[in-house]
Enzyme design. Sequence first.
Site, mmCIF file in Angstrom:
data_model
loop_
_atom_site.group_PDB
_atom_site.id
_atom_site.type_symbol
_atom_site.label_atom_id
_atom_site.label_comp_id
_atom_site.label_asym_id
_atom_site.label_seq_id
_atom_site.Cartn_x
_atom_site.Cartn_y
_atom_site.Cartn_z
ATOM 1 N N HIS A 357 0.811 -1.220 0.000
ATOM 2 C CA HIS A 357 0.000 0.000 0.000
ATOM 3 C C HIS A 357 0.839 1.262 0.000
ATOM 4 O O HIS A 357 0.472 2.267 -0.589
ATOM 5 C CB HIS A 357 -1.009 -0.036 1.136
ATOM 6 C CG HIS A 357 -2.187 -0.867 0.760
ATOM 7 N ND1 HIS A 357 -2.355 -2.167 1.166
ATOM 8 C CD2 HIS A 357 -3.206 -0.599 -0.092
ATOM 9 C CE1 HIS A 357 -3.442 -2.652 0.614
ATOM 10 N NE2 HIS A 357 -3.982 -1.733 -0.149
ATOM 11 N N ARG A 464 -10.226 5.367 -1.536
ATOM 12 C CA ARG A 464 -9.892 4.426 -0.457
ATOM 13 C C ARG A 464 -10.166 5.114 0.890
ATOM 14 O O ARG A 464 -9.312 5.836 1.388
ATOM 15 C CB ARG A 464 -8.414 4.030 -0.528
ATOM 16 C CG ARG A 464 -8.036 3.164 -1.718
ATOM 17 C CD ARG A 464 -6.563 2.771 -1.633
ATOM 18 N NE ARG A 464 -6.212 1.694 -2.530
ATOM 19 C CZ ARG A 464 -5.664 1.857 -3.742
ATOM 20 N NH1 ARG A 464 -5.414 3.069 -4.196
ATOM 21 N NH2 ARG A 464 -5.361 0.809 -4.476
ATOM 22 N N ARG A 500 -15.221 3.650 -1.500
ATOM 23 C CA ARG A 500 -15.141 2.257 -1.052
ATOM 24 C C ARG A 500 -15.264 2.223 0.467
ATOM 25 O O ARG A 500 -14.630 3.029 1.161
ATOM 26 C CB ARG A 500 -13.802 1.642 -1.480
ATOM 27 C CG ARG A 500 -13.714 0.173 -1.098
ATOM 28 C CD ARG A 500 -12.485 -0.484 -1.662
ATOM 29 N NE ARG A 500 -11.277 -0.026 -0.999
ATOM 30 C CZ ARG A 500 -10.046 -0.415 -1.353
ATOM 31 N NH1 ARG A 500 -9.893 -1.221 -2.390
ATOM 32 N NH2 ARG A 500 -8.996 0.020 -0.704
ATOM 33 N N GLU A 599 -11.881 -9.201 -6.242
ATOM 34 C CA GLU A 599 -10.450 -9.296 -5.942
ATOM 35 C C GLU A 599 -10.103 -10.584 -5.203
ATOM 36 O O GLU A 599 -8.954 -10.848 -4.909
ATOM 37 C CB GLU A 599 -9.991 -8.072 -5.136
ATOM 38 C CG GLU A 599 -10.819 -7.753 -3.907
ATOM 39 C CD GLU A 599 -10.398 -6.458 -3.207
ATOM 40 O OE1 GLU A 599 -9.318 -5.937 -3.495
ATOM 41 O OE2 GLU A 599 -11.157 -5.996 -2.343
ATOM 42 N N ASN A 622 -4.773 -5.775 -7.790
ATOM 43 C CA ASN A 622 -3.666 -5.947 -6.828
ATOM 44 C C ASN A 622 -3.899 -7.186 -5.968
ATOM 45 O O ASN A 622 -3.027 -8.038 -5.815
ATOM 46 C CB ASN A 622 -3.552 -4.725 -5.910
ATOM 47 C CG ASN A 622 -3.456 -3.435 -6.679
ATOM 48 O OD1 ASN A 622 -3.037 -3.448 -7.821
ATOM 49 N ND2 ASN A 622 -3.850 -2.336 -6.064
ATOM 50 N N ASP A 623 -5.116 -7.262 -5.408
ATOM 51 C CA ASP A 623 -5.397 -8.417 -4.565
ATOM 52 C C ASP A 623 -5.704 -9.655 -5.390
ATOM 53 O O ASP A 623 -5.299 -10.759 -5.028
ATOM 54 C CB ASP A 623 -6.563 -8.106 -3.613
ATOM 55 C CG ASP A 623 -6.070 -7.356 -2.388
ATOM 56 O OD1 ASP A 623 -5.060 -7.798 -1.807
ATOM 57 O OD2 ASP A 623 -6.658 -6.326 -2.034
ATOM 58 N N ARG A 633 1.556 -9.771 -1.810
ATOM 59 C CA ARG A 633 1.876 -8.550 -2.557
ATOM 60 C C ARG A 633 2.933 -7.694 -1.873
ATOM 61 O O ARG A 633 3.461 -6.760 -2.452
ATOM 62 C CB ARG A 633 0.590 -7.738 -2.810
ATOM 63 C CG ARG A 633 -0.100 -7.265 -1.543
ATOM 64 C CD ARG A 633 -1.516 -6.754 -1.817
ATOM 65 N NE ARG A 633 -1.571 -5.339 -2.072
ATOM 66 C CZ ARG A 633 -2.697 -4.653 -2.278
ATOM 67 N NH1 ARG A 633 -3.872 -5.272 -2.256
ATOM 68 N NH2 ARG A 633 -2.679 -3.373 -2.506
ATOM 69 N N CYS A 670 -9.769 -1.087 -10.982
ATOM 70 C CA CYS A 670 -9.199 -0.009 -10.170
ATOM 71 C C CYS A 670 -7.865 -0.428 -9.541
ATOM 72 O O CYS A 670 -7.302 0.298 -8.747
ATOM 73 C CB CYS A 670 -10.179 0.440 -9.094
ATOM 74 S SG CYS A 670 -10.600 -0.847 -7.924
HETATM 75 C C1 PEP Z 1 -6.870 -3.937 -5.412
HETATM 76 O O1 PEP Z 1 -6.761 -4.858 -4.614
HETATM 77 O O2 PEP Z 1 -6.554 -4.019 -6.605
HETATM 78 C C2 PEP Z 1 -7.356 -2.614 -4.958
HETATM 79 C C3 PEP Z 1 -7.628 -1.661 -5.802
HETATM 80 O O3 PEP Z 1 -7.480 -2.423 -3.639
HETATM 81 P P1 PEP Z 1 -6.270 -2.182 -2.621
HETATM 82 O O4 PEP Z 1 -5.009 -2.026 -3.406
HETATM 83 O O5 PEP Z 1 -6.609 -0.974 -1.835
HETATM 84 O O6 PEP Z 1 -6.276 -3.422 -1.802
HETATM 85 MG MG MG Z 2 -7.738 -4.752 -2.702
#
Ligand code: PEP
Ligand code: MG
Length: 749
Positions: A357, A464, A500, A599, A622-623, A633, A670
């Site tokens: 993050h 976020r 979100r 995700e 990402n997740d 990650r 996203c």
């Molecule tokens: C993701 O997981 O792609 C996402 C946009 O959420 P975050 O990165 O905040 O977990």
């Molecule tokens: Mg996520």
Amino acid sequence: MIHRLQRIVQEVNRAPDIDHALVMITESLIRDLNADACTIYLASEDDPDVLVLKTCEGLNPEIIGKVELKLGQGLIGTIAERAEAMNLADASTHKNFILVQESGEVAFPILLGVPIIAHRDVLGVIAVQRAENLFNEDEEAYLTTLATQIATSIERAESKGRFSTEQATHVIKGVAGAPGMAIGEAMVLNRGVNLESVPDKKTSDIEGELGSFREAVRKVCEELTVQAEQMRASLPEEECALFIAYAQMLSGGSLIDDTEKNIAAGNWAPSSWRDTVEQHAYVFTQMEDRYLAERANDIRDLGLRVLRKLMLEQNLYIDFPEQTILVGDEVTATDLADVPLDCLSGIISAHGSSSSHVAILAHALGIPAVMGVPNLPVKQLDGVKLIVDGYNGSAFVNPDKSVLDEYNQYLQEEAAIEQDLLGLKDQPAITIDNHQVTLLVNSGLMSDHTPSLLSGAEGVGLYRTEIPFQIRDRFPSEEEQYLIYKDVLDTFRGMPVVLRTLDVGGDKPLSYFPIIEANPFLGWRGVRITLDHPEIFVTQVRAMIRANLGVNNMEILLPMISGKAELVESLVLINRVRDEIEEEFGESILLPKIGAMIEVPSAVYQIEDICSLVDFVSIGTNDLTQYLLAVDRNNENVADLYSSLHPAVLKAMCQIVEGAARSNTPVSVCGELAGDPLGVMALLGMGIDHLSMSVGSLLRAKKVIMSFNHAELIDLLKQALTMSDASTIREMYGQLDRRGLGGLIRAGK
Ligand code: PEP
Ligand code: MG
């Protein structure tokens, strides 16, 4: 056995340098394995194919540093070449045996040797020898375990020894965290939480440093005396005596004198104190007597108390360099908030990866970041000149003129590209064959939304909300949240803003809501927490719906949905909140659009069920990548395996798009892939035309979109789906750079 091993590893980690560490290992092995001799060879700095004898016990010490063996030469070279242990009853009968002249080893024919390996590299070999009695299986297991455990410590100690801030240009290699390049001065994060992380710093204000050291010591002495008094009522006298003994150690003697000498030699107080404490503790760890050896912990405990006081004093006067490069073992999202944004130019974190993050926030702020640098010599970097290259995950320490010139040139080119891209701001994001794409921004960190508006974004695709929660020391009230959400909804009036709901857990902790879990990413996270704590969820949704009154541009997005039940429960709560507010305000309120993040892999396979309950879905690449590929990650050790262009991730996304199409449910993306130029090509090829990204990526993404035919991108995706790994796919898309996209597509994963 485990305790003996732990003790050796701890001692090795605390040894002042690699030579002390090696001596300690050989001494411990002679004792623990009842060996007659022990040798350690390490790969030469100049030639990794040559092993140099670094230390020995029980053999002629004069051969240290003189014996050199090539890979495959002699038994030691053979162990290193094969990367495999050898346990021999008579070493001299082995075909590869070479007698090391003048070593005295003929007396010890029984040999057990194991390779020392870290990150696939053979760092060296440890061998023990005896005159009689074969080494048994337990002893072999012991030596193998020890070698694996000390490998990283040796690697760290070696890189520390090799690194010098005085030498010209030293290159540091990590992983690309957030794109961009910066030249600046390192500022090492130090909260006084442990002695090891205190950075080295020189001072010219010797009197000032002595003053703060004495003041910190005086305060700790005072506290200890008071604590001893308070404890007397509930503890036996001998336990209270510890506090008095601590206070006495601080009243004079070598701990104080040695520190003051270090300061007088021009070092700042915290590192002077750190070194004295470590040296004193080290002397105790060497003692045979267990009781005395334990005293090392007392010294460190005392050391920490004084350090914390000292850091409190020092932190009052933090002066951030104009171009600060924040450096730390683990830079966190909240660390960013500690540095005035106009000074923050770059980030280097020993741990983490591009999808941590903190890297995502850095990206959102347009700050280049290098993450996951193994053995980063953090302590030695404070105040040092650095170049951060967030495109390829490298940094240059003390760059010489030629490197500086080169990077100044890159920075100018970057500025020219940015300038050029600004011309696209008011143009539609449309492919050559007229396929329209909607570009939105990810937000949450900045209260200033001007850059997003200036970039020509058509709304906020992901806000976020956890970030305003993270930078506070308690849950924000409904009213505080209302003001935050109202601000963003007002700024983007007439455009969609996707808020979100709280997505904490995983690597996004709240200091005031601690969650201790063995597997945080597989644990209590996102909607799982807010459904277990409806009071948090309801307060947040109330603030959101109230903020939307009169503007009507808000949509709500639910994170970490792994099945239908979580969605149903969330929807019940959201409907209830809407009804309540309707009653309070006496007017009818439309339910905002509600979406689910896709995700978690289970959501991919239930996409049709999920779509039947929501107005839209947004793919969190990402997740989704971390859960599909089973790659944390945040973990730099597996960062090479993490790629959102992996064919499995692309196929999962195609499945989402197809599933959602059956109910005409809109799909957006996203995650970070949406802002990666190559990701943009792949996502358009899938038919996704709503992309939400960091503001810094938006115009680059637009440029990519405007450079292609949609039909061509559809074909390219078909080809990508036939490929078996991410690097081939990235290479295929990367080759399209020839389209005059200039430096848009740089190294990445
Ligand atoms: C993701 O997981 O792609 C996402 C946009 O959420 P975050 O990165 O905040 O977990
Ligand atoms: Mg996520």
